[in-house]
Structure formats: C-alpha cells, structure tokens
Design an enzyme around this catalytic site. Structure first.
Site, PDB file in Angstrom:
ATOM      1  N   ARG A 225       0.911  -1.116  -0.103  1.00 58.97           N
ATOM      2  CA  ARG A 225       0.080  -0.017   0.044  1.00 58.97           C
ATOM      3  C   ARG A 225       0.839   1.104  -0.094  1.00 58.97           C
ATOM      4  O   ARG A 225       1.801   1.409   0.507  1.00 58.97           O
ATOM      5  CB  ARG A 225      -0.878  -0.048   1.216  1.00 58.97           C
ATOM      6  N   GLU A 254      -4.099   7.391  -4.981  1.00 58.12           N
ATOM      7  CA  GLU A 254      -4.638   6.714  -6.069  1.00 58.12           C
ATOM      8  C   GLU A 254      -5.878   7.133  -6.515  1.00 58.12           C
ATOM      9  O   GLU A 254      -6.820   7.488  -5.600  1.00 58.12           O
ATOM     10  CB  GLU A 254      -4.491   5.225  -5.727  1.00 58.12           C
ATOM     11  N   HIS A 272      -1.718  -0.111  -9.717  1.00 60.40           N
ATOM     12  CA  HIS A 272      -2.327  -0.917  -8.579  1.00 60.40           C
ATOM     13  C   HIS A 272      -3.273  -2.079  -9.237  1.00 60.40           C
ATOM     14  O   HIS A 272      -4.459  -2.022  -9.199  1.00 60.40           O
ATOM     15  CB  HIS A 272      -3.326   0.002  -7.595  1.00 60.40           C
TER      16      HIS A 272
END
Ligand code: NAP
Length: 306
Positions: A225, A254, A272
């Site tokens: 993360r 993000e 991601h």
C-alpha cells in the site's frame, strides 16, 4: 423478501451476486436510502469505507471486500457494530508476487528507458543504455513474510537472488535471514520489496531512514500500500540519486499519484494492478460470492477476518 446487497464499489461478476439478492447500486447513485434494510455490503478494498458511511446502513451484518487489504475499512467500527468482514486472501498471491518480480526486474534493468530508446529511434544516435546491476546473487529484503512475501521469496530464489526478511515474527522454518527491524533489513539488502498490510500500524514503515539505508545502489519495490512508504522521502532520494530506482504498484494518492514521483526517470509505475489477472480476479469474485452466499444461507463464512 429478497436480500438487499449494497454495492459500495463495483466488483467483478456482479451479475452472479444478483442471483443472491437485489443489488442496491449505492456506488452509482450515492443514495443510501434503498440500502437502509440491507444486511450485506460488497466493496473493492480501495474506496474508503469509514464509520459515517457504514452508519448509513443501520442493519448491516456483513461487509465483503474483494481484496486482501482491509485498510480502507473502519474495522474497529465494524467490530463494535457486530458487522462481520470477509476478504479474499490467498487466491491472488502468485499474481501479486509476479508483479513484484516484474517491477524489480524492470527497475533494476532499466526496462522503461530501454523501451523508450528503441521506440523513439534514438538508439542509433545515442548508443546503448548504461550498464545495469545484476539480479543473480542480489540480496532482496522482503518487508512482510506472509503469503505474498513468501511467494516473492520463492521467485527471487529461482533467479539466484538471496531473500531475507523482516516481519513482526520470525519464521525459522523458512531458512532465510531475519532482520529485527526495517532499517537493518534495508541496510543488508540491494532490493527492498514491501509486502506488509497497509493501515495505521505500518504507516510510514519505509521511512527516510529505511530509504537511506537502502542507499544509492538500492531499489524499492512496493506492491503493498502507498501508505507504507514515506513518499516525500522516496521522491527526494530518487531525485537526488540517493536511491537507484523504484518499482511501484501502489501510491499514496490513487488513482492520481503525485506528479513529483511519476515524472521521475528512475521509477517504473503500475496502476495498482498487482492482482489484475483474469484468473486472480475471477477467484476473488468467487470468494466474495461464496462468502455472501454462506452468510445469506446462515452457514459459516468462508474467509472471515475474525
Ligand atoms: P499476509 O499473509 O497477512 O502477510 C502480511 C505480512 O506482513 C506478515 O508477514 C506480517 O507479519 C507482516 N506484517 C504485518 N504487520 C506488520 C508490521 N507492523 N511490521 C512488520 N511486518 C508486518 O498478507 P498477504 O496476503 O501477504 O498480503 C499482504 C498485503 O499485500 C495485503 O495486506 C495488501 O495490502 C497487499 N496486497 C496488494 C495487492 C496489489 O494489488 N498490489 C494485492 C493483494 C494484496 P507476521 O507474520 O509477523 O504477522
């Protein structure tokens, strides 16, 4: 009356879930009213699901997320309200580890610079790329030695690299060097791969000190993360040549990460998408389905968090 299933974030194969109950598309219209009687909410793991939003649905008994990470969900509040939470561990492990390997190799070997050189036609005029560090024999520090960390270690061993790790607890059975803290691991490693969960306990774990310990020949790979890495310190180190390179699947902001990071030449970026394979996403969607089905049938949950 058919069960109501609040869709907080659209997940794969929603049509299959529709066979279990009425889908209430809160994700589309932002109207919580139809979900007031719903006992189930499905989400994707990235869109935050905090206390206030959970409380829009007073009868919730299950939150099913199509992700391993649960850092976007207020778990304390779920516990306090007696809401069970399920996630999708295990079924994406190998694909995320592949992404880590891809990012490590691409960052170390200058894949993006090489790609640009060939595609732009500058190769003939500019000549070859600078020489790059080798993977064989490289010391690879893995931060987090759970399912994904171990799958990364297996891949690194197959390359002839040497994995070591830091986690909360040592796993002597793995036969790999264990380091008591992230700075010691980074100091030993040439490549540091981050595979811990996100959330409060790991925020900034990859600190300025860890990045400094990795050093100017070092590469940081993050498939965990964005919150785990001090991103400002990472940008400064990459820009000033105090870190060789980074391969990143995850970012603080993000889906619009800081341009100061994404504009650097020595980063390889992936949106991601570590679990972004058909096989992994089908298996994740299937686990969500099986958890919701079990809940609605009064059977034990398949992958409960607690
Ligand atoms: P896991 O099996 O639970 O492994 C987590 C590892 O992190 C364990 O070794 C654990 O240590 C360690 N850890 C936890 N908190 C720590 C701390 N404060 N300090 C040091 N180590 C700590 O989880 P997993 O399945 O490997 O997944 C790991 C994470 O990857 C997920 O939580 C998610 O955030 C991320 N992920 C990303 C993607 C992607 O698309 N990029 C996809 C899936 C998952 P102990 O063993 O000592 O408890």
């Amino acid at each position: 009356m058919p069960a109501g299933i609040v869709v907080h974030h659209p997940i794969r194969h929603l049509e299959r879930l529709a066979g279990l109950g009425t889908l209430l598309r809160y994700d589309l219209d932002g109207d919580p009213a139809p979900g007031r009687e719903a006992e189930v909410l499905v989400t994707g793991g990235e869109r935050p699901l905090g206390r206030a939003e959970l409380d829009l649905f007073p009868r919730l008994r299950l939150v099913a997320t199509m992700s391993v990470g649960t850092d976007a969900i207020d778990l304390d509040h779920c516990r306090a309200r007696g809401i069970a939470v399920t996630n999708t561990p295990g079924v994406l492990t190998e694909d995320v580890a592949d992404a880590a390997l891809m990012l490590a190799l691409a960052a170390r070997r200058g894949l993006i610079a090489g790609h640009d050189l060939v595609r732009s036609g500058r190769w003939a005029a500019e000549g070859p790329l600078p020489l790059m560090p080798t993977m064989t024999g490289a010391r690879v520090g893995i931060l987090g030695m759970g399912r994904i960390g171990q799958a990364i270690a297996r891949r690194m061993q197959a390359l002839g690299a040497e994995p070591g790790y830091h986690a909360r607890s040592e796993r002597p059975g793995l036969g790999m060097p264990f380091f008591a803290d992230p700075v010691a691991l980074a100091d030993w490693a040439e490549i540091l791969v981050v595979a811990v969960p996100g959330g409060g306990q790991t925020r900034g774990l990859v600190s300025a000190a860890v990045i400094a310990a990795l050093g100017p020949e070092g590469t940081l790979v993050n498939v965990a993360r964005g919150s785990v890495v001090d991103e400002a310190a990472l940008v400064a180190a990459l820009r000033e040549g105090r870190l060789h390179s980074a391969g990143l699947d995850v970012f603080l902001n993000e889906p619009a990460p800081d341009a100061a990071l994404t504009g650097l030449p020595n980063v390889v970026l992936y949106p991601h998408h570590g679990s972004g394979t058909v096989r992994a996403r089908d298996a994740m969607a299937d686990l969500v389905f099986r958890n919701v089905a079990a809940f609605l049938a009064g059977r034990p949950l398949v992958t409960p968090l607690w």
